[in-house]
Design a protein around this motif. Sequence first.
Motif, PDB file in Angstrom:
ATOM      1  N   PRO A 150     -56.328  39.296 -25.905  1.00  0.00           N
ATOM      2  CA  PRO A 150     -54.986  40.009 -25.782  1.00  0.00           C
ATOM      3  C   PRO A 150     -54.714  40.786 -24.240  1.00  0.00           C
ATOM      4  N   LEU A 151     -55.930  40.659 -23.433  1.00  0.00           N
ATOM      5  CA  LEU A 151     -55.487  41.010 -22.059  1.00  0.00           C
ATOM      6  C   LEU A 151     -54.812  40.321 -21.205  1.00  0.00           C
ATOM      7  N   ALA A 152     -54.441  38.927 -21.639  1.00  0.00           N
ATOM      8  CA  ALA A 152     -53.911  37.963 -20.943  1.00  0.00           C
ATOM      9  C   ALA A 152     -52.077  38.463 -20.881  1.00  0.00           C
ATOM     10  N   PRO A 153     -51.770  38.731 -21.988  1.00  0.00           N
ATOM     11  CA  PRO A 153     -49.950  39.308 -21.703  1.00  0.00           C
ATOM     12  C   PRO A 153     -50.109  40.603 -20.742  1.00  0.00           C
ATOM     13  N   TRP A 154     -51.118  41.429 -21.132  1.00  0.00           N
ATOM     14  CA  TRP A 154     -51.346  42.534 -20.279  1.00  0.00           C
ATOM     15  C   TRP A 154     -51.095  42.255 -18.744  1.00  0.00           C
ATOM     16  N   VAL A 155     -51.943  41.304 -18.463  1.00  0.00           N
ATOM     17  CA  VAL A 155     -52.103  40.968 -17.111  1.00  0.00           C
ATOM     18  C   VAL A 155     -50.924  40.144 -16.586  1.00  0.00           C
ATOM     19  N   GLU A 156     -50.306  39.276 -17.354  1.00  0.00           N
ATOM     20  CA  GLU A 156     -48.899  38.702 -17.068  1.00  0.00           C
ATOM     21  C   GLU A 156     -47.822  39.871 -16.619  1.00  0.00           C
ATOM     22  N   CYS A 157     -47.616  40.837 -17.252  1.00  0.00           N
ATOM     23  CA  CYS A 157     -46.517  41.643 -16.930  1.00  0.00           C
ATOM     24  C   CYS A 157     -46.740  42.818 -15.819  1.00  0.00           C
ATOM     25  N   ARG A 158     -47.872  42.591 -15.162  1.00  0.00           N
ATOM     26  CA  ARG A 158     -48.414  43.794 -14.379  1.00  0.00           C
ATOM     27  C   ARG A 158     -48.272  42.967 -12.859  1.00  0.00           C
ATOM     28  N   ARG A 159     -48.266  43.783 -11.848  1.00  0.00           N
ATOM     29  CA  ARG A 159     -48.800  43.394 -10.548  1.00  0.00           C
ATOM     30  C   ARG A 159     -50.097  42.836 -10.514  1.00  0.00           C
ATOM     31  N   ALA A 168     -65.264  39.356 -19.878  1.00  0.00           N
ATOM     32  CA  ALA A 168     -63.951  39.531 -20.060  1.00  0.00           C
ATOM     33  C   ALA A 168     -63.231  40.048 -18.777  1.00  0.00           C
ATOM     34  N   ALA A 169     -63.862  40.789 -18.110  1.00  0.00           N
ATOM     35  CA  ALA A 169     -63.120  41.307 -16.814  1.00  0.00           C
ATOM     36  C   ALA A 169     -63.104  40.203 -15.738  1.00  0.00           C
ATOM     37  N   LYS A 170     -64.044  39.172 -15.903  1.00  0.00           N
ATOM     38  CA  LYS A 170     -64.000  37.913 -14.956  1.00  0.00           C
ATOM     39  C   LYS A 170     -62.772  37.088 -15.212  1.00  0.00           C
ATOM     40  N   ILE A 171     -62.458  36.896 -16.468  1.00  0.00           N
ATOM     41  CA  ILE A 171     -61.433  35.938 -17.219  1.00  0.00           C
ATOM     42  C   ILE A 171     -59.921  36.842 -16.652  1.00  0.00           C
ATOM     43  N   ALA A 172     -59.856  37.930 -16.907  1.00  0.00           N
ATOM     44  CA  ALA A 172     -58.703  38.609 -16.533  1.00  0.00           C
ATOM     45  C   ALA A 172     -58.473  38.885 -15.158  1.00  0.00           C
ATOM     46  N   PHE A 173     -59.602  38.696 -14.180  1.00  0.00           N
ATOM     47  CA  PHE A 173     -59.531  38.677 -12.835  1.00  0.00           C
ATOM     48  C   PHE A 173     -59.284  37.378 -12.208  1.00  0.00           C
ATOM     49  N   SER A 174     -59.617  36.467 -12.785  1.00  0.00           N
ATOM     50  CA  SER A 174     -59.446  34.973 -12.401  1.00  0.00           C
ATOM     51  C   SER A 174     -58.024  34.646 -12.646  1.00  0.00           C
ATOM     52  N   ALA A 175     -57.516  35.057 -13.982  1.00  0.00           N
ATOM     53  CA  ALA A 175     -55.996  34.970 -14.317  1.00  0.00           C
ATOM     54  C   ALA A 175     -55.095  35.529 -13.366  1.00  0.00           C
ATOM     55  N   ALA A 176     -55.212  36.826 -12.944  1.00  0.00           N
ATOM     56  CA  ALA A 176     -54.799  37.579 -11.966  1.00  0.00           C
ATOM     57  C   ALA A 176     -54.708  37.008 -10.500  1.00  0.00           C
ATOM     58  N   SER A 177     -55.700  36.528 -10.111  1.00  0.00           N
ATOM     59  CA  SER A 177     -56.022  35.930  -8.858  1.00  0.00           C
ATOM     60  C   SER A 177     -55.238  34.776  -8.614  1.00  0.00           C
ATOM     61  N   GLY A 178     -55.546  33.782  -9.651  1.00  0.00           N
ATOM     62  CA  GLY A 178     -54.570  32.513  -9.680  1.00  0.00           C
ATOM     63  C   GLY A 178     -53.172  32.841  -9.482  1.00  0.00           C
ATOM     64  N   ALA A 179     -52.572  33.564 -10.077  1.00  0.00           N
ATOM     65  CA  ALA A 179     -50.990  34.007 -10.261  1.00  0.00           C
ATOM     66  C   ALA A 179     -50.742  34.697  -8.794  1.00  0.00           C
ATOM     67  N   TYR A 180     -51.748  35.577  -8.431  1.00  0.00           N
ATOM     68  CA  TYR A 180     -51.509  36.000  -6.807  1.00  0.00           C
ATOM     69  C   TYR A 180     -51.367  35.014  -5.820  1.00  0.00           C
TER      70      TYR A 180
END
Length: 413
Positions: A64-73, A115-127
Amino acid sequence: MVGRRRLGRQFGWLWAAYAVSAYGSGLGFGALPLIAVLALHAGPAEVSALSAVGPAVGALIAVPLAPWVECRRKRPVMIAMDLTRFAVMATIPVAYAFGWLGFVQLLVTSTVVAAAKIAFSAASGAYLKALVRPDDLLVANARFESTNWSSIAVGPPLGGAAIGLFGPVTTVVADALSYLFSALGITAIRGREDAPRTATQSLIRAGALLDGWRHILGHPGLRALYLNNMLVAGLIMATEPLLAVLLLRQLGFPPWQYGLAFAAPCVGGLIGSRLARRVVARYGQYRVFRTVGTLRAIWLIGLAFVHPGVIGFVTVIAVELAIIINMSLYTPVLATYRLEHTPNHLVARTLSAWSIGQQASIAILTALAGLLADATTPRTALTVAGLLILTTPLLLPRRDHVASEPDVASSHS
Protein backbone atom coordinates in the motif's frame (compact mmCIF):
# COMPACT_ATOMS: atom_id res chain seq x y z
CA MET A 1 34.80 5.82 -19.67
CA VAL A 2 31.92 5.28 -17.27
CA GLY A 3 33.77 6.62 -14.24
CA ARG A 4 34.67 9.96 -15.89
CA ARG A 5 31.30 11.00 -17.24
CA ARG A 6 29.84 14.00 -15.42
CA LEU A 7 26.20 13.76 -14.40
CA GLY A 8 25.92 17.00 -12.45
CA ARG A 9 26.09 18.13 -8.85
CA GLN A 10 22.56 17.00 -8.01
CA PHE A 11 23.36 13.45 -9.04
CA GLY A 12 26.59 13.71 -7.08
CA TRP A 13 24.67 14.39 -3.87
CA LEU A 14 22.26 11.53 -4.63
CA TRP A 15 25.18 9.18 -5.29
CA ALA A 16 26.98 10.32 -2.13
CA ALA A 17 23.84 9.69 -0.07
CA TYR A 18 23.49 6.24 -1.62
CA ALA A 19 27.16 5.47 -0.93
CA VAL A 20 26.94 6.45 2.75
CA SER A 21 23.85 4.30 3.21
CA ALA A 22 25.36 1.38 1.27
CA TYR A 23 28.58 1.36 3.29
CA GLY A 24 26.60 1.62 6.52
CA SER A 25 24.52 -1.37 5.47
CA GLY A 26 27.70 -3.18 4.49
CA LEU A 27 29.12 -2.65 7.97
CA GLY A 28 25.82 -3.83 9.46
CA PHE A 29 25.42 -6.81 7.12
CA GLY A 30 23.87 -9.67 9.09
CA ALA A 31 23.90 -7.60 12.29
CA LEU A 32 20.37 -8.45 13.47
CA PRO A 33 20.79 -12.25 13.29
CA LEU A 34 24.20 -11.87 14.92
CA ILE A 35 22.70 -9.86 17.79
CA ALA A 36 19.96 -12.46 18.13
CA VAL A 37 22.60 -15.16 18.56
CA LEU A 38 25.15 -13.30 20.69
CA ALA A 39 22.90 -11.13 22.86
CA LEU A 40 19.62 -13.06 23.00
CA HIS A 41 20.94 -16.62 22.54
CA ALA A 42 18.34 -17.24 19.81
CA GLY A 43 18.06 -20.68 18.24
CA PRO A 44 18.10 -21.61 14.54
CA ALA A 45 14.32 -21.24 14.16
CA GLU A 46 14.32 -17.70 15.53
CA VAL A 47 17.33 -16.67 13.43
CA SER A 48 15.67 -18.09 10.30
CA ALA A 49 12.46 -16.20 11.12
CA LEU A 50 14.42 -12.99 11.54
CA SER A 51 16.10 -13.48 8.15
CA ALA A 52 12.98 -14.49 6.22
CA VAL A 53 9.79 -13.45 7.99
CA GLY A 54 10.81 -9.84 8.72
CA PRO A 55 11.63 -8.95 5.09
CA ALA A 56 8.58 -10.86 3.83
CA VAL A 57 6.21 -8.95 6.13
CA GLY A 58 8.01 -5.75 5.18
CA ALA A 59 7.30 -6.49 1.52
CA LEU A 60 3.59 -6.84 2.32
CA ILE A 61 3.59 -3.51 4.15
CA ALA A 62 5.25 -1.91 1.13
CA VAL A 63 2.32 -2.83 -1.16
CA PRO A 64 0.00 0.00 0.00
CA LEU A 65 2.98 2.37 0.26
CA ALA A 66 3.58 2.28 -3.51
CA PRO A 67 0.64 4.53 -4.54
CA TRP A 68 1.51 6.86 -1.66
CA VAL A 69 5.05 7.19 -3.01
CA GLU A 70 3.78 7.66 -6.57
CA CYS A 71 1.69 10.75 -5.86
CA ARG A 72 4.29 12.63 -3.81
CA ARG A 73 7.52 14.44 -4.51
CA LYS A 74 10.21 11.80 -4.33
CA ARG A 75 12.93 13.66 -2.42
CA PRO A 76 10.83 14.13 0.75
CA VAL A 77 9.80 10.47 0.55
CA MET A 78 13.46 9.37 0.42
CA ILE A 79 14.30 11.59 3.38
CA ALA A 80 11.33 10.23 5.36
CA MET A 81 12.33 6.62 4.65
CA ASP A 82 15.93 7.30 5.68
CA LEU A 83 14.80 8.95 8.93
CA THR A 84 12.40 6.07 9.60
CA ARG A 85 15.22 3.56 9.22
CA PHE A 86 17.51 5.67 11.40
CA ALA A 87 14.89 5.90 14.15
CA VAL A 88 13.99 2.22 14.24
CA MET A 89 17.61 1.06 14.06
CA ALA A 90 18.63 3.49 16.82
CA THR A 91 16.21 1.80 19.23
CA ILE A 92 18.37 -1.34 19.27
CA PRO A 93 21.54 0.03 20.91
CA VAL A 94 19.38 2.04 23.34
CA ALA A 95 17.40 -1.04 24.34
CA TYR A 96 20.60 -3.10 24.55
CA ALA A 97 22.22 -0.56 26.84
CA PHE A 98 19.28 -0.66 29.27
CA GLY A 99 18.82 -4.44 29.06
CA TRP A 100 15.43 -4.18 27.35
CA LEU A 101 16.31 -5.74 24.02
CA GLY A 102 14.08 -8.63 22.91
CA PHE A 103 13.54 -10.79 19.87
CA VAL A 104 10.23 -9.10 18.99
CA GLN A 105 12.01 -5.75 18.74
CA LEU A 106 14.53 -7.24 16.30
CA LEU A 107 11.70 -8.71 14.23
CA VAL A 108 9.83 -5.39 14.11
CA THR A 109 13.02 -3.57 13.17
CA SER A 110 13.71 -6.03 10.35
CA THR A 111 10.16 -5.57 9.06
CA VAL A 112 10.17 -1.77 9.14
CA VAL A 113 13.61 -1.51 7.55
CA ALA A 114 12.55 -3.88 4.73
CA ALA A 115 9.38 -1.87 3.98
CA ALA A 116 11.21 1.46 4.12
CA LYS A 117 13.94 0.15 1.82
CA ILE A 118 11.39 -0.80 -0.85
CA ALA A 119 9.67 2.58 -0.62
CA PHE A 120 13.02 4.40 -0.72
CA SER A 121 14.18 2.42 -3.77
CA ALA A 122 10.94 3.15 -5.61
CA ALA A 123 11.20 6.87 -4.88
CA SER A 124 14.90 7.06 -5.75
CA GLY A 125 14.38 5.25 -9.06
CA ALA A 126 11.63 7.67 -10.06
CA TYR A 127 13.74 10.63 -8.92
CA LEU A 128 16.78 9.38 -10.84
CA LYS A 129 14.75 9.16 -14.04
CA ALA A 130 13.75 12.81 -13.66
CA LEU A 131 17.23 13.92 -12.57
CA VAL A 132 19.49 12.63 -15.36
CA ARG A 133 19.16 12.54 -19.13
CA PRO A 134 17.90 9.29 -20.71
CA ASP A 135 21.32 8.71 -22.28
CA ASP A 136 22.91 8.85 -18.82
CA LEU A 137 20.64 6.37 -17.04
CA LEU A 138 22.92 3.41 -17.67
CA VAL A 139 25.96 5.34 -16.43
CA ALA A 140 24.10 6.34 -13.26
CA ASN A 141 22.83 2.83 -12.58
CA ALA A 142 26.32 1.41 -13.16
CA ARG A 143 27.74 3.80 -10.56
CA PHE A 144 25.14 2.71 -8.02
CA GLU A 145 25.92 -0.93 -8.79
CA SER A 146 29.66 -0.38 -8.41
CA THR A 147 29.11 1.34 -5.06
CA ASN A 148 26.88 -1.47 -3.87
CA TRP A 149 29.47 -4.19 -4.54
CA SER A 150 32.38 -2.21 -3.13
CA SER A 151 30.40 -1.69 0.09
CA ILE A 152 29.79 -5.44 0.34
CA ALA A 153 33.48 -6.14 -0.22
CA VAL A 154 34.67 -3.72 2.46
CA GLY A 155 31.78 -3.53 4.95
CA PRO A 156 31.31 -7.05 6.38
CA PRO A 157 35.01 -7.67 7.22
CA LEU A 158 35.27 -4.26 8.93
CA GLY A 159 31.94 -4.85 10.64
CA GLY A 160 33.10 -8.19 11.98
CA ALA A 161 36.27 -6.63 13.35
CA ALA A 162 34.26 -3.81 14.95
CA ILE A 163 31.91 -6.27 16.64
CA GLY A 164 34.88 -8.18 18.02
CA LEU A 165 36.41 -5.00 19.45
CA PHE A 166 33.39 -3.00 20.59
CA GLY A 167 30.46 -5.39 21.01
CA PRO A 168 27.47 -6.76 19.06
CA VAL A 169 25.51 -3.52 18.52
CA THR A 170 28.43 -1.49 17.14
CA THR A 171 27.57 -2.04 13.48
CA VAL A 172 23.90 -1.31 14.13
CA VAL A 173 24.92 2.15 15.39
CA ALA A 174 26.99 2.69 12.22
CA ASP A 175 24.12 1.50 10.01
CA ALA A 176 21.62 3.78 11.77
CA LEU A 177 23.89 6.81 11.44
CA SER A 178 24.42 6.06 7.74
CA TYR A 179 20.68 6.56 7.14
CA LEU A 180 20.82 9.90 8.96
CA PHE A 181 23.76 11.05 6.83
CA SER A 182 21.99 9.80 3.70
CA ALA A 183 18.97 11.94 4.59
CA LEU A 184 21.25 14.95 5.04
CA GLY A 185 22.84 14.29 1.65
CA ILE A 186 19.47 14.16 -0.08
CA THR A 187 18.45 17.36 1.72
CA ALA A 188 21.52 19.04 0.20
CA ILE A 189 20.25 18.44 -3.34
CA ARG A 190 19.22 21.81 -4.72
CA GLY A 191 16.60 22.56 -7.33
CA ARG A 192 12.84 22.43 -7.37
CA GLU A 193 11.20 19.07 -7.83
CA ASP A 194 7.99 19.17 -9.84
CA ALA A 195 4.91 17.74 -8.16
CA PRO A 196 3.59 14.52 -9.73
CA ARG A 197 0.87 15.18 -12.26
CA THR A 198 -1.08 12.08 -11.26
CA ALA A 199 -4.03 13.03 -9.09
CA THR A 200 -3.99 11.63 -5.59
CA GLN A 201 -7.61 10.52 -5.84
CA SER A 202 -6.90 8.17 -8.73
CA LEU A 203 -4.30 6.34 -6.63
CA ILE A 204 -6.51 5.71 -3.63
CA ARG A 205 -8.58 3.06 -5.39
CA ALA A 206 -7.69 -0.52 -4.49
CA GLY A 207 -6.72 -1.33 -8.08
CA ALA A 208 -3.88 1.20 -7.91
CA LEU A 209 -2.04 -1.19 -5.58
CA LEU A 210 -1.71 -3.64 -8.47
CA ASP A 211 -0.91 -1.20 -11.28
CA GLY A 212 2.82 -1.89 -11.01
CA TRP A 213 2.28 -5.61 -11.55
CA ARG A 214 -0.19 -4.91 -14.36
CA HIS A 215 2.42 -2.88 -16.18
CA ILE A 216 5.16 -5.48 -15.67
CA LEU A 217 3.02 -8.46 -16.67
CA GLY A 218 1.47 -6.61 -19.62
CA HIS A 219 4.85 -5.73 -21.11
CA PRO A 220 6.46 -8.79 -22.80
CA GLY A 221 10.04 -7.72 -22.16
CA LEU A 222 9.52 -6.68 -18.53
CA ARG A 223 7.40 -9.75 -17.80
CA ALA A 224 10.14 -12.12 -18.96
CA LEU A 225 12.86 -10.21 -17.12
CA TYR A 226 10.74 -10.04 -13.94
CA LEU A 227 10.06 -13.77 -13.77
CA ASN A 228 13.66 -14.59 -14.61
CA ASN A 229 15.01 -12.18 -12.01
CA MET A 230 12.75 -13.46 -9.23
CA LEU A 231 13.96 -17.03 -9.72
CA VAL A 232 17.63 -16.16 -10.17
CA ALA A 233 17.75 -13.83 -7.15
CA GLY A 234 15.73 -16.25 -5.02
CA LEU A 235 17.86 -19.28 -5.86
CA ILE A 236 21.17 -17.46 -5.40
CA MET A 237 20.16 -16.00 -2.05
CA ALA A 238 18.70 -19.34 -0.91
CA THR A 239 22.17 -20.87 -1.12
CA GLU A 240 23.77 -18.44 1.35
CA PRO A 241 22.59 -20.07 4.63
CA LEU A 242 23.15 -23.53 3.11
CA LEU A 243 26.71 -22.65 2.22
CA ALA A 244 27.30 -21.26 5.71
CA VAL A 245 26.30 -24.60 7.26
CA LEU A 246 28.33 -26.58 4.72
CA LEU A 247 31.51 -24.53 5.02
CA LEU A 248 31.51 -23.72 8.75
CA ARG A 249 30.03 -26.85 10.28
CA GLN A 250 30.63 -29.72 7.88
CA LEU A 251 33.86 -28.73 6.10
CA GLY A 252 35.48 -26.94 9.03
CA PHE A 253 36.32 -23.63 7.35
CA PRO A 254 37.44 -21.01 9.92
CA PRO A 255 35.20 -17.93 10.09
CA TRP A 256 37.84 -15.63 8.55
CA GLN A 257 38.06 -17.85 5.47
CA TYR A 258 34.29 -17.93 5.20
CA GLY A 259 34.11 -14.12 5.35
CA LEU A 260 36.96 -13.69 2.87
CA ALA A 261 35.40 -16.18 0.46
CA PHE A 262 32.40 -13.85 0.10
CA ALA A 263 34.13 -10.48 0.44
CA ALA A 264 36.97 -10.95 -2.06
CA PRO A 265 34.77 -11.85 -5.07
CA CYS A 266 32.83 -8.59 -4.63
CA VAL A 267 35.72 -6.92 -6.46
CA GLY A 268 34.07 -8.49 -9.50
CA GLY A 269 31.19 -6.09 -8.97
CA LEU A 270 33.49 -3.19 -9.81
CA ILE A 271 34.59 -4.94 -13.00
CA GLY A 272 31.13 -5.82 -14.27
CA SER A 273 29.50 -2.48 -13.49
CA ARG A 274 32.27 -0.52 -15.23
CA LEU A 275 31.92 -2.70 -18.33
CA ALA A 276 28.14 -2.29 -18.61
CA ARG A 277 28.01 0.85 -20.76
CA ARG A 278 30.68 -0.28 -23.20
CA VAL A 279 29.21 -3.77 -23.55
CA VAL A 280 25.73 -2.37 -24.27
CA ALA A 281 27.16 0.12 -26.75
CA ARG A 282 28.91 -2.68 -28.62
CA TYR A 283 26.42 -5.55 -28.40
CA GLY A 284 23.05 -4.02 -27.44
CA GLN A 285 20.63 -4.72 -24.61
CA TYR A 286 19.24 -7.93 -26.08
CA ARG A 287 22.61 -9.69 -26.24
CA VAL A 288 23.43 -8.58 -22.72
CA PHE A 289 20.15 -9.99 -21.42
CA ARG A 290 20.53 -13.28 -23.26
CA THR A 291 24.28 -13.87 -22.91
CA VAL A 292 25.07 -12.33 -19.53
CA GLY A 293 21.70 -13.43 -18.16
CA THR A 294 22.67 -17.00 -19.04
CA LEU A 295 26.24 -16.71 -17.77
CA ARG A 296 25.12 -15.53 -14.31
CA ALA A 297 23.05 -18.73 -13.94
CA ILE A 298 25.53 -21.45 -14.93
CA TRP A 299 28.04 -21.11 -12.10
CA LEU A 300 25.92 -21.78 -9.01
CA ILE A 301 26.05 -25.55 -9.42
CA GLY A 302 29.79 -25.34 -8.70
CA LEU A 303 29.08 -24.70 -5.02
CA ALA A 304 27.75 -28.25 -4.68
CA PHE A 305 31.26 -29.58 -5.36
CA VAL A 306 33.14 -27.62 -2.70
CA HIS A 307 35.54 -29.71 -0.62
CA PRO A 308 37.73 -28.99 2.43
CA GLY A 309 41.05 -27.23 2.17
CA VAL A 310 42.60 -24.71 -0.19
CA ILE A 311 40.94 -26.16 -3.29
CA GLY A 312 37.50 -25.76 -1.74
CA PHE A 313 38.30 -22.23 -0.62
CA VAL A 314 39.46 -21.27 -4.12
CA THR A 315 36.40 -22.96 -5.65
CA VAL A 316 34.00 -20.81 -3.61
CA ILE A 317 35.87 -17.62 -4.53
CA ALA A 318 35.97 -18.55 -8.23
CA VAL A 319 32.26 -19.41 -8.39
CA GLU A 320 31.20 -16.29 -6.48
CA LEU A 321 33.51 -14.10 -8.61
CA ALA A 322 32.01 -15.42 -11.85
CA ILE A 323 28.45 -14.90 -10.57
CA ILE A 324 29.14 -11.37 -9.30
CA ILE A 325 30.90 -10.16 -12.46
CA ASN A 326 27.93 -11.21 -14.56
CA MET A 327 25.33 -9.95 -12.08
CA SER A 328 26.98 -6.54 -11.78
CA LEU A 329 27.11 -6.17 -15.56
CA TYR A 330 23.52 -7.36 -16.00
CA THR A 331 21.83 -5.42 -13.17
CA PRO A 332 22.42 -1.80 -14.33
CA VAL A 333 21.32 -2.75 -17.85
CA LEU A 334 18.15 -4.27 -16.40
CA ALA A 335 17.53 -1.23 -14.18
CA THR A 336 17.95 1.11 -17.15
CA TYR A 337 15.66 -0.92 -19.42
CA ARG A 338 13.02 -1.00 -16.68
CA LEU A 339 13.04 2.80 -16.36
CA GLU A 340 13.06 3.33 -20.13
CA HIS A 341 10.00 1.15 -20.60
CA THR A 342 7.90 2.45 -17.70
CA PRO A 343 5.70 5.57 -17.97
CA ASN A 344 6.56 8.31 -15.52
CA HIS A 345 3.28 7.97 -13.63
CA LEU A 346 3.96 4.27 -12.94
CA VAL A 347 7.65 4.26 -12.03
CA ALA A 348 7.29 4.11 -8.24
CA ARG A 349 4.59 1.43 -8.33
CA THR A 350 6.50 -0.63 -10.90
CA LEU A 351 9.73 -0.51 -8.90
CA SER A 352 7.83 -1.38 -5.72
CA ALA A 353 6.17 -4.34 -7.41
CA TRP A 354 9.54 -5.50 -8.68
CA SER A 355 11.17 -5.28 -5.23
CA ILE A 356 8.23 -6.90 -3.47
CA GLY A 357 8.20 -9.83 -5.90
CA GLN A 358 11.93 -10.35 -5.57
CA GLN A 359 11.83 -10.15 -1.77
CA ALA A 360 8.96 -12.63 -1.60
CA SER A 361 10.78 -15.01 -3.94
CA ILE A 362 13.93 -14.87 -1.81
CA ALA A 363 11.96 -15.55 1.37
CA ILE A 364 10.00 -18.48 -0.10
CA LEU A 365 12.95 -20.15 -1.84
CA THR A 366 15.20 -19.68 1.20
CA ALA A 367 12.59 -21.38 3.41
CA LEU A 368 12.13 -24.25 0.92
CA ALA A 369 15.88 -24.73 0.56
CA GLY A 370 16.20 -24.87 4.34
CA LEU A 371 13.50 -27.52 4.59
CA LEU A 372 15.17 -29.56 1.84
CA ALA A 373 18.54 -29.29 3.58
CA ASP A 374 17.00 -30.49 6.86
CA ALA A 375 15.38 -33.44 5.10
CA THR A 376 18.53 -34.35 3.15
CA THR A 377 21.85 -32.46 3.37
CA PRO A 378 23.00 -28.91 2.60
CA ARG A 379 25.02 -30.26 -0.36
CA THR A 380 21.90 -31.87 -1.81
CA ALA A 381 19.94 -28.64 -1.46
CA LEU A 382 22.80 -26.72 -3.14
CA THR A 383 22.74 -29.21 -6.00
CA VAL A 384 18.98 -28.80 -6.49
CA ALA A 385 19.30 -25.00 -6.47
CA GLY A 386 22.18 -25.19 -8.95
CA LEU A 387 20.17 -27.40 -11.30
CA LEU A 388 17.00 -25.30 -11.04
CA ILE A 389 18.82 -22.07 -11.87
CA LEU A 390 20.09 -23.65 -15.09
CA THR A 391 16.51 -23.51 -16.38
CA THR A 392 16.10 -19.76 -15.78
CA PRO A 393 17.59 -18.63 -19.15
CA LEU A 394 14.46 -20.11 -20.74
CA LEU A 395 12.54 -17.18 -19.21
CA LEU A 396 14.75 -14.48 -20.73
CA PRO A 397 12.98 -12.26 -23.31
CA ARG A 398 13.06 -12.86 -27.05
CA ARG A 399 14.73 -10.38 -29.38
CA ASP A 400 11.44 -8.87 -30.57
CA HIS A 401 10.41 -8.20 -26.94
CA VAL A 402 13.57 -6.18 -26.24
CA ALA A 403 14.53 -4.61 -29.56
CA SER A 404 11.17 -3.52 -30.94
CA GLU A 405 9.37 -2.24 -27.82
CA PRO A 406 8.53 1.47 -28.09
CA ASP A 407 10.15 3.85 -25.61
CA VAL A 408 7.46 4.84 -23.14
CA ALA A 409 9.70 6.79 -20.82
CA SER A 410 7.76 9.99 -21.17
CA SER A 411 4.37 8.79 -22.31
CA HIS A 412 1.33 9.30 -20.09
CA SER A 413 3.33 11.60 -17.84
